[in-house]
Design an enzyme around this catalytic site. Sequence first.
Site, short mmCIF file in Angstrom:
data_model
loop_
_atom_site.label_atom_id
_atom_site.label_comp_id
_atom_site.label_asym_id
_atom_site.label_seq_id
_atom_site.Cartn_x
_atom_site.Cartn_y
_atom_site.Cartn_z
N ILE A 1 0.84 -1.21 0.00
CA ILE A 1 0.00 0.00 0.00
C ILE A 1 0.87 1.25 0.00
O ILE A 1 0.62 2.21 -0.74
CB ILE A 1 -0.96 -0.02 1.21
CG1 ILE A 1 -2.03 -1.09 1.00
CG2 ILE A 1 -1.61 1.36 1.41
CD1 ILE A 1 -2.94 -1.31 2.20
N GLU B 1 2.35 1.76 -3.53
CA GLU B 1 1.39 2.21 -4.54
C GLU B 1 0.79 3.58 -4.21
O GLU B 1 0.44 4.33 -5.11
CB GLU B 1 0.27 1.18 -4.71
CG GLU B 1 0.73 -0.14 -5.29
CD GLU B 1 1.44 0.02 -6.63
OE1 GLU B 1 1.12 0.96 -7.38
OE2 GLU B 1 2.34 -0.79 -6.93
N GLU B 2 0.70 3.91 -2.94
CA GLU B 2 0.11 5.20 -2.56
C GLU B 2 1.07 6.36 -2.74
O GLU B 2 0.69 7.43 -3.20
CB GLU B 2 -0.36 5.15 -1.09
CG GLU B 2 -1.58 4.29 -0.85
CD GLU B 2 -2.88 4.96 -1.31
OE1 GLU B 2 -2.83 6.12 -1.77
OE2 GLU B 2 -3.94 4.31 -1.23
N SER B 3 2.33 6.16 -2.38
CA SER B 3 3.26 7.31 -2.32
C SER B 3 4.59 7.08 -3.01
O SER B 3 5.38 8.02 -3.13
CB SER B 3 3.54 7.66 -0.85
OG SER B 3 4.19 6.58 -0.19
N TYR C 1 -6.64 -0.22 -8.55
CA TYR C 1 -5.88 -0.11 -7.30
C TYR C 1 -5.75 -1.47 -6.62
O TYR C 1 -4.66 -1.86 -6.18
CB TYR C 1 -6.58 0.88 -6.37
CG TYR C 1 -5.90 1.05 -5.03
CD1 TYR C 1 -4.81 1.90 -4.88
CD2 TYR C 1 -6.36 0.37 -3.90
CE1 TYR C 1 -4.19 2.06 -3.65
CE2 TYR C 1 -5.76 0.52 -2.67
CZ TYR C 1 -4.66 1.37 -2.54
OH TYR C 1 -4.04 1.53 -1.33
#
Length: 672
Positions: A550, A553-555, A657
């Site tokens: 996570i 993929e998020e940051s 996502y």
Amino acid sequence: MFCPYRQGNSIEKIWIKIYMRRRTKYDLYIVIGLAVVTLGYFLYTNISASDKGIQTYSDALKPYKDGQYEIAYKKFGKVPSASPLKEPALFRQARCATNMDKKDLAIKKYNKIIHSGSKSSIVPISEYNMATLMFEQKDSRAQKHFKKIIKKHPTSDYAIASEYYLGLIETEKTPKTERGKKKTNENALNYFKTYIEKSPDGRFAVNSAEEIIKLNLPLKNYENLLIAKAYYSSGDYEKSKTYLNKTTLSDSWADFAKTEYKLKNTDKVKYYTEYGLKDHAYSVTQEDAYEVIDNYIKLFTSRKDGINALVAKNYTSTGADYITYLNCSEVQQGAAKEACFKGLYEKYTSGQFAADALYNLFITKYLQKRYLDAQRLGYLHIRKFPDTKSSPAVMYFMGKISYKLKHYENANSYYKQVVQKYPDSYYAYRANCNLYKDDGAFPFLNMTPKLVVFPYKKSMENNLVIRLALLKDYDLVDELCKKDKFIQSWIAYEKGNYTISALLARNAMEDMTIKPPFSDLRWRLIYPLHYFNYVEKHKGNNNPIILQSIIKEESHFNPYVGSGAGAKGLMQLMPATYNEIVANRGLKNDIFFPEGNIEAGSIYYQNLKKVLGNKDLYAIAAYNGGIGSVTSWFSKITYNDTDEFVEQIPYLETKNYVKKVLRTYWVYGNIY
């Protein structure tokens, strides 16, 4: 026995003496003995030179980086001739001499490299640097070297830059006649044009454009357009517009539309886009048309409104397939979506979006449980569109269809092909679950950390680069490997630019048709374990690899990143969510603080999972799409397994996502 050291004879003389003697049975023993001595001497001298070269080069590098060029020059000069680092040492000496304004000395060092017979990538760089120094000194030999670079290394950046310098050389000639002047100007124009054509965003693009202007020649439509492109790439949109105004609108409408978009002239963007797509779309590349369409859509309040505005125009030329594809992607599941993609595929059977359109028809039939119809479309997709983005999905669901039709061997064959051909895909993860009859399983629970290291193992081709990398001569490694994204990624990593590093390596891996095994060092650059110590510390009841996925993929490991929606930090938490957790848990009140953000993100994820029946799949979907959306989908979506749920997620962003996070989880588990 012969003793070359005691008697003062060279090894070569001894070999000749033995050769001239009448051969006896004792000669064989002498030859063998001497061969052993020779080999030992060779290994000793070369190993000694190598060790000394490494230490000497390392000692010289520090004053060089500190700008103490005179000291560095002398130290680099002490690298032994037999050392593999002698060539880069000469290169560094040339750089030192240049920085000390001793250009003749620099030219001498570069020249030594060029005539050394070496085939390393230092040679073209050296010849280019030498040619630029000669150019600065008005040395006529510069022209010969620039032309040689273009001939011997035509695809290199140095060849492109040489075009610019050759143009300058032509402008500095003083012809005796008007005819001669015209010829040199035309030659110069062609060199500058070639540079802009090959590198419109290169460091000499604007210089080339300005040199063309100074030639004071009557410019054609295409030449004005090149000048405009150079200014556009540099961010000087007003100047770009000035030269666009000297072109024919039918040829340059896409450039007008892009320039006006940068200048935020909404009405003009709409005008140029609609004008071009209606009558002149064939005059531009697909990529330009697609970029103009994307910009146009962004002008509207909602994406759907922008797409609808374009659909209503009923365009038929370049870009029409993209508009249709965007429209189909916005349509929700059902007959309308199926009809839209069917129309797209039938109208543009060989177009850029045909493979994806056929996949959508295929998956629709699968979800309708019309397995034989789906299988027929799957065979067509595999035959017509091998190795497209939708190929792993088609092959995976062909496996599921075979299983449902009780063709178990075929099913396993498809699953194995997905894992082998597309090992880093979401569908490889799903295929693995089906091979081991464990739907929805998460087989990886822990990781053994491994360091990110130089991405290639030692070989004849990259031995020099590896030596320089280990010595931390990043600047020279960078110059030698400008086109190798993995090495560029590693350099960014070593300099602490973790986000850039991961993105560069990801793009490089996506360019590869055949993926290397997960033991390959390049995977670690894409999937490093930044902040994993915090993840392990604050994982709670969560799978730490999912949390790490996570974060990636998020940051992409940027602790200070923020989204347009307001989410912040490594795990992209909304401030309200973070503040609520901070208040309840007494965490540090700084959403950008890495450890605090990860701890809060872990708590938030654990809460989502608890509400959603302890299912990671649903929690991942809720992390992106919201818990309210996910709970509503339970009643709106008809599904029997994980795949049917994921493929029917109504939000395209959330569907993608979920696939990205699970793909990343799968790859992390395989690497570590």
